[in-house]
Design a protein around this motif. Sequence first.
Motif, mmCIF file in Angstrom:
data_model
loop_
_atom_site.group_PDB
_atom_site.id
_atom_site.type_symbol
_atom_site.label_atom_id
_atom_site.label_comp_id
_atom_site.label_asym_id
_atom_site.label_seq_id
_atom_site.Cartn_x
_atom_site.Cartn_y
_atom_site.Cartn_z
ATOM 1 N N VAL A 186 31.073 44.812 27.210
ATOM 2 C CA VAL A 186 31.060 46.107 27.972
ATOM 3 C C VAL A 186 32.729 46.654 27.731
ATOM 4 C CG1 VAL A 186 31.354 46.626 30.553
ATOM 5 C CG2 VAL A 186 29.678 44.816 29.948
ATOM 6 N N LEU A 187 33.816 46.089 27.716
ATOM 7 C CA LEU A 187 34.980 46.353 27.262
ATOM 8 C C LEU A 187 35.100 47.217 25.948
ATOM 9 C CD1 LEU A 187 37.827 46.494 28.188
ATOM 10 C CD2 LEU A 187 38.548 44.283 27.015
ATOM 11 N N GLU A 188 34.346 46.662 25.270
ATOM 12 C CA GLU A 188 34.282 47.389 23.779
ATOM 13 C C GLU A 188 33.715 48.631 24.082
ATOM 14 O OE1 GLU A 188 35.393 47.137 20.810
ATOM 15 O OE2 GLU A 188 36.272 44.912 21.049
ATOM 16 N N PHE A 189 32.623 48.867 24.577
ATOM 17 C CA PHE A 189 31.957 50.296 24.851
ATOM 18 C C PHE A 189 32.710 51.053 25.627
ATOM 19 C CE2 PHE A 189 28.870 52.654 27.555
ATOM 20 C CZ PHE A 189 28.068 53.139 26.678
ATOM 21 N N GLU A 190 33.388 50.521 26.928
ATOM 22 C CA GLU A 190 33.981 51.288 27.628
ATOM 23 C C GLU A 190 35.309 52.025 27.053
ATOM 24 O OE1 GLU A 190 33.102 52.581 30.566
ATOM 25 O OE2 GLU A 190 31.489 51.168 31.083
ATOM 26 N N LEU A 191 36.097 51.236 26.180
ATOM 27 C CA LEU A 191 37.161 51.607 25.478
ATOM 28 C C LEU A 191 36.665 52.531 24.312
ATOM 29 C CD1 LEU A 191 39.046 48.110 24.914
ATOM 30 C CD2 LEU A 191 39.915 50.089 26.079
ATOM 31 N N SER A 192 35.449 52.400 23.997
ATOM 32 C CA SER A 192 35.180 53.337 22.908
ATOM 33 C C SER A 192 34.833 54.672 23.510
ATOM 34 C CB SER A 192 33.745 53.127 22.134
ATOM 35 O OG SER A 192 32.771 53.171 22.929
ATOM 36 N N GLY A 193 34.521 54.558 24.681
ATOM 37 C CA GLY A 193 34.260 55.925 25.128
ATOM 38 C C GLY A 193 35.589 56.697 25.885
ATOM 39 N N GLU A 250 55.662 52.371 21.276
ATOM 40 C CA GLU A 250 56.461 51.434 21.780
ATOM 41 C C GLU A 250 56.614 51.548 23.269
ATOM 42 O OE1 GLU A 250 60.072 50.060 20.268
ATOM 43 O OE2 GLU A 250 59.126 49.667 18.265
ATOM 44 N N LYS A 251 56.851 52.981 23.812
ATOM 45 C CA LYS A 251 56.884 53.163 25.015
ATOM 46 C C LYS A 251 55.465 53.075 25.897
ATOM 47 C CE LYS A 251 60.042 54.219 26.508
ATOM 48 N NZ LYS A 251 60.913 53.506 27.226
ATOM 49 N N GLU A 252 54.543 53.270 25.109
ATOM 50 C CA GLU A 252 53.138 53.240 25.838
ATOM 51 C C GLU A 252 52.894 51.639 25.940
ATOM 52 O OE1 GLU A 252 49.581 55.124 25.154
ATOM 53 O OE2 GLU A 252 50.560 56.678 23.870
ATOM 54 N N LEU A 253 53.504 50.931 25.194
ATOM 55 C CA LEU A 253 53.274 49.390 25.345
ATOM 56 C C LEU A 253 54.153 48.955 26.389
ATOM 57 C CD1 LEU A 253 52.693 46.778 24.250
ATOM 58 C CD2 LEU A 253 54.527 46.731 22.737
ATOM 59 N N SER A 254 55.294 49.488 26.735
ATOM 60 C CA SER A 254 56.004 48.912 28.081
ATOM 61 C C SER A 254 55.617 49.343 29.161
ATOM 62 C CB SER A 254 57.572 49.658 27.778
ATOM 63 O OG SER A 254 57.506 51.156 28.102
ATOM 64 N N PHE A 255 54.705 50.484 29.090
ATOM 65 C CA PHE A 255 53.882 50.885 30.392
ATOM 66 C C PHE A 255 52.983 49.984 30.771
ATOM 67 C CE2 PHE A 255 54.631 55.999 29.616
ATOM 68 C CZ PHE A 255 55.750 55.893 29.908
ATOM 69 N N MET A 256 52.550 49.307 29.548
ATOM 70 C CA MET A 256 51.292 48.442 29.786
ATOM 71 C C MET A 256 51.862 47.019 30.491
ATOM 72 S SD MET A 256 48.448 48.840 26.590
ATOM 73 C CE MET A 256 47.648 47.115 27.206
ATOM 74 N N SER A 305 44.303 54.569 30.357
ATOM 75 C CA SER A 305 44.945 53.319 29.965
ATOM 76 C C SER A 305 44.218 52.144 29.685
ATOM 77 C CB SER A 305 45.843 52.908 31.320
ATOM 78 O OG SER A 305 46.237 51.805 31.187
ATOM 79 N N PRO A 306 44.023 51.589 28.634
ATOM 80 C CA PRO A 306 43.213 50.544 28.273
ATOM 81 C C PRO A 306 43.171 49.414 29.358
ATOM 82 C CG PRO A 306 44.784 50.931 26.474
ATOM 83 C CD PRO A 306 45.229 51.692 27.681
ATOM 84 N N LEU A 307 44.273 49.122 30.348
ATOM 85 C CA LEU A 307 44.332 48.519 31.452
ATOM 86 C C LEU A 307 43.293 48.625 32.407
ATOM 87 C CD1 LEU A 307 48.220 47.539 32.064
ATOM 88 C CD2 LEU A 307 46.548 46.120 30.803
ATOM 89 N N ARG A 356 45.584 47.284 20.344
ATOM 90 C CA ARG A 356 45.041 48.365 19.458
ATOM 91 C C ARG A 356 45.109 49.750 19.828
ATOM 92 N NH1 ARG A 356 39.577 46.958 17.662
ATOM 93 N NH2 ARG A 356 39.292 46.148 19.758
ATOM 94 N N TYR A 357 45.068 50.006 21.273
ATOM 95 C CA TYR A 357 44.994 51.248 21.796
ATOM 96 C C TYR A 357 46.294 51.911 21.994
ATOM 97 C CZ TYR A 357 40.041 50.034 21.663
ATOM 98 O OH TYR A 357 38.625 49.647 21.144
ATOM 99 N N VAL A 358 47.327 51.187 21.779
ATOM 100 C CA VAL A 358 48.674 51.713 22.352
ATOM 101 C C VAL A 358 49.300 52.395 21.149
ATOM 102 C CG1 VAL A 358 50.922 51.004 23.052
ATOM 103 C CG2 VAL A 358 48.969 49.903 24.018
ATOM 104 N N SER A 359 49.669 53.470 21.157
ATOM 105 C CA SER A 359 50.118 54.218 20.276
ATOM 106 C C SER A 359 51.633 54.425 19.731
ATOM 107 C CB SER A 359 49.809 55.970 20.300
ATOM 108 O OG SER A 359 50.045 56.365 21.536
#
Length: 724
Positions: free
Chosen positions: A296-303, A263-269, A309-311, A258-261
């Motif tokens: 914890v993951l939801e909180f960290e991602l929101s911040g 296709e190229k960012e998806l390939s990075f992930m 990188s989401p990873l 959901r945090y990938v904007s």
Amino acid sequence: MFSSDRPIGNIYEDLLGRDVFAKRIAGAISEIQTDESIVLGLHGAWGSGKTSVINMVVEELGSFDPDILIVQFYPWNRIEDANLTTEYFQVLKENIDKKLKKTNYKGRRLKELSKALDDYSTTLKGGKEKAFAGWMSRRLAEKSSRWFGSIEERKERVSSLLSAYEMKILIVIDDIDRLSDAQIRLIFQLVASIADFPSVNYLLSYDKDIVENALSVIQGCNGSEYLEKVIQVPIRIPEINRNKVADLLSEELGNLLRYVSSEKELSFMMERAELLRYCVFPYVETMRDLKRYKNVLEFELSGSKNKVSPLDIAAIASFTSFVPELIPWIVASKGVLCGRSGGGYVPQKAEGLKKEYEAEFANLLRSDQSRATTVVKSLAKLFPVFGQTVGLSHAIISEESLRMKKMLAHGDIFDAYFKGAIDAYTFPHSQIMNMAFEYDQEAITGIIENSFEKGNYGELLEGFLGIADEIGASRASIIFHSFLFYIGKTCDIGGLYSENSRTIDLLNAMLEVIGVDGASQLAKNTITELDIDGLIAIAPFISEQERAFDRYGLKGGGSYKQLVDQDTLEYIERKLASTMKEGMDGLLVLTKEGIRISMYLWEKFDAESYEKCLREAVGLPMGKALIAQLFTSTWYGGHTYGWTVDESFKEYISEEEILDGISKTVLQESFWELPIGLIERVAAFSIGVEGKCYGLGEDRIDKAAAEKRIEKWKLVNVSAVKGQ
């Protein structure tokens, strides 16, 4: 969305396949035939899912054995020990009353059972749990015993009445390990001797180690042996199927998309997906772990504001959840984690450092060697430089790539995230991605032009260099043309890590992607469009290609790739020589900064015209000053820089003549209109010639000396001062 740590309420919520286990327990309870009280003990560690199993057992029993009365007693809701037994009998009586009222048992017999339970409970409150205070309480207790019988007699009366009803009762007591030691002892007293009524069975849930320790302390005996006497049917909750937890974790981590904007960012992930295997999966073992991690993951991602990188956020959320002591260490160890790569490692040294870090983490986390080793592997994946240090990674990732992949291993992103300044962190990541993979040439050139005004051209370069390997040939030609068009605006031509040198690095990367044939055609079509500023700025590229072909005595030593063919290179040589020759009219070329490389190449390509134009230039007062920059080289050291002077200028003019020409030129207002960098070179040159300081070593002229000479010239020329 955050999720609570509540257990599942029914079988349909079971995701771990434990419904079969719960049904086995329910079936065993339903088939109990003896009139004696049977105690089943479901034991397992915290977070192993005991309450979820209990809930499924209760649901299953209610579905196929409606005659059984299930009483759920929650002792940890009771604050005082003295209330435990009273509350227990109150809950039991209320549930029995409700059950019997739904049957034919009414009237006097129902009242008798209710009264018997009250009498027994009252006696226990006076004797077993807490003595009545004072003389009056003792007298009342004595009378109560004479009127209603002893404790044993009252217990027998309750047992008789329950037997008469032929009622099967299951009392469920969960989370016993949450209680105090004294309360744990009281619960087992209750089950083993106080309320061991016929046909009243118990299903207890607890952490075996905690309960045994509590019983050992409070009873002064072997807690394990005591527990064995009370529990007739010990049931160990099976270990959670780690594969099922891993599947659920994988499903949760899939939400990172959901945090990938793009296709190229998806390939990075996808390239770095292995990070999750090292930084997340080893730490999530139970459903409780999974729920906690998810929150914890939801909180960290929101911040993170999509600036990290989401990873990497997933990895940090894992550390925060399961090894929180590691976070302060990470924050304090930026130099170790984000420092520049040394380009290699010594295996023996790396192994030694790995063991040192494992020992440090074992002490920090108060854990065993296995956990410490896991942490080292996790950090090695998250921070490539650390991975090289401990010999677990040999990949060298550029700073530019770290930034474009939004990795915490980049120093700026590391600081912004861990110092809570992520809002203040700015980098045109999305814009660069669109330029590289979406925008047409007109849009790209417009952004590049604006970047010089905004002062972020260097950021565009950094971003493109970070993803150069990801750009295909069709896009590479557009990128090459767009950046080449503005190369004349870059500064510090030929300087190490300058905008000019980094632009040429990008152009080289694009030509390499395109291939020699396509690159040759592209270079012919585009480089010929450059004006004199562009050709001066592209001169380092031409020099590199000369070295790649070992032309004109310029040896590359195999360090440079042939990006265009020789025919194209010769074409570019002619273009440069003719442009430089034309630019000598009116000394235009000599007023440009950074012309040393292009003038040097001109001399190599067409020595005759070069020498002729240079001799004409030194015949003019301004020309004597301007050729100074051709014979000064810049050196860099610490936080300053300076110049060295090459005495080969004497082939064209004497020391006295050139110094005289400079002294006259600085009196002209037009001299002070030259770029400051060029004026500094002339000042350094004059100092070097006056002192006969030629070459390297102690004969270098530093910036401070040049500035002092310029100030002296300004004092002599009042008009120059006014012009400034």
